[in-house]
Write an enzyme that holds these catalytic residues in place. Structure first.
Site, PDB file in Angstrom:
ATOM      1  N   VAL A 123       1.058  -1.034  -0.028  1.00  0.00           N
ATOM      2  CA  VAL A 123      -0.103  -0.100  -0.094  1.00  0.00           C
ATOM      3  C   VAL A 123       0.877   1.221   0.084  1.00  0.00           C
ATOM      4  CG1 VAL A 123      -1.702   1.270   1.515  1.00  0.00           C
ATOM      5  CG2 VAL A 123      -1.905  -1.055   1.071  1.00  0.00           C
ATOM      6  N   PRO A 124       0.962   2.121  -1.309  1.00  0.00           N
ATOM      7  CA  PRO A 124       1.615   3.223  -1.445  1.00  0.00           C
ATOM      8  C   PRO A 124       1.371   4.188  -0.344  1.00  0.00           C
ATOM      9  CG  PRO A 124       0.228   3.166  -3.120  1.00  0.00           C
ATOM     10  CD  PRO A 124       0.073   1.901  -2.325  1.00  0.00           C
ATOM     11  N   CYS A 125       1.336   4.325   0.874  1.00  0.00           N
ATOM     12  CA  CYS A 125       0.964   5.271   1.828  1.00  0.00           C
ATOM     13  C   CYS A 125       1.875   6.545   1.649  1.00  0.00           C
ATOM     14  CB  CYS A 125       1.116   4.807   3.049  1.00  0.00           C
ATOM     15  SG  CYS A 125       2.531   4.112   3.767  1.00  0.00           S
ATOM     16  N   HIS A 126       3.168   6.388   0.965  1.00  0.00           N
ATOM     17  CA  HIS A 126       3.844   7.673   0.710  1.00  0.00           C
ATOM     18  C   HIS A 126       3.385   8.576  -0.215  1.00  0.00           C
ATOM     19  CE1 HIS A 126       5.234   4.584  -2.387  1.00  0.00           C
ATOM     20  NE2 HIS A 126       5.867   5.876  -3.070  1.00  0.00           N
ATOM     21  N   ARG A 127       2.343   8.110  -0.862  1.00  0.00           N
ATOM     22  CA  ARG A 127       1.643   9.270  -1.884  1.00  0.00           C
ATOM     23  C   ARG A 127       0.616   9.839  -1.437  1.00  0.00           C
ATOM     24  NH1 ARG A 127       1.629   4.214  -6.066  1.00  0.00           N
ATOM     25  NH2 ARG A 127       3.805   4.112  -6.680  1.00  0.00           N
TER      26      ARG A 127
END
Length: 98
Positions: free
Chosen positions: A50-54
DNA sequence: TATTTGACCAAGA
DNA sequence: ATCTTGGCCAAAT
């Protein structure tokens, strides 16, 4: 399906090179729990799937990251996003609104 | 069950 | 443009 799980599901849909905001995510879920969204991502158990950095602040500034803002910025830069300090330049051009 | 804690945000000063 | 304040709400304690 818990609140957090819905947050993770939405996050997966953010394409590379784009970002979204906590507010947009919350609104997409039909709630005003902006902070709760951040909380869920903070404890994100599915990283990096899950690309939570975006996910960034409403004004394009990096607000937090479990492994440090510097790390988060590095990841986004790798995806072509440019910064001035910890603030995204031309946010409107990379903002993903679903 | 009750309280505290944030990766937030809008509005005002 | 920057800073402060008050409100928000799920989860963890």
């Amino acid at each position: 399906m818990s609140f957090s799980e819905r947050v993770y599901r939405l996050c997966r849909a953010i394409p590379e090179g784009k970002v979204t905001t906590y507010k947009i995510l919350a609104e997409k879920l039909g709630v005003r729990a902006y902070r709760a969204v951040g909380n869920a991502l903070n404890r994100n158990p599915y990283a990096p799937e899950v690309p939570c950095h975006r996910v960034v602040g409403g004004d394009g500034s990096l607000v937090g990251f479990a492994h440090g803002l510097v790390k988060k910025r590095a990841l986004l830069r790798k995806e072509g996003i440019r910064f001035r300090g910890f603030r995204i330049i031309e946010l409107d051009k990379v903002l993903y609104r679903f």
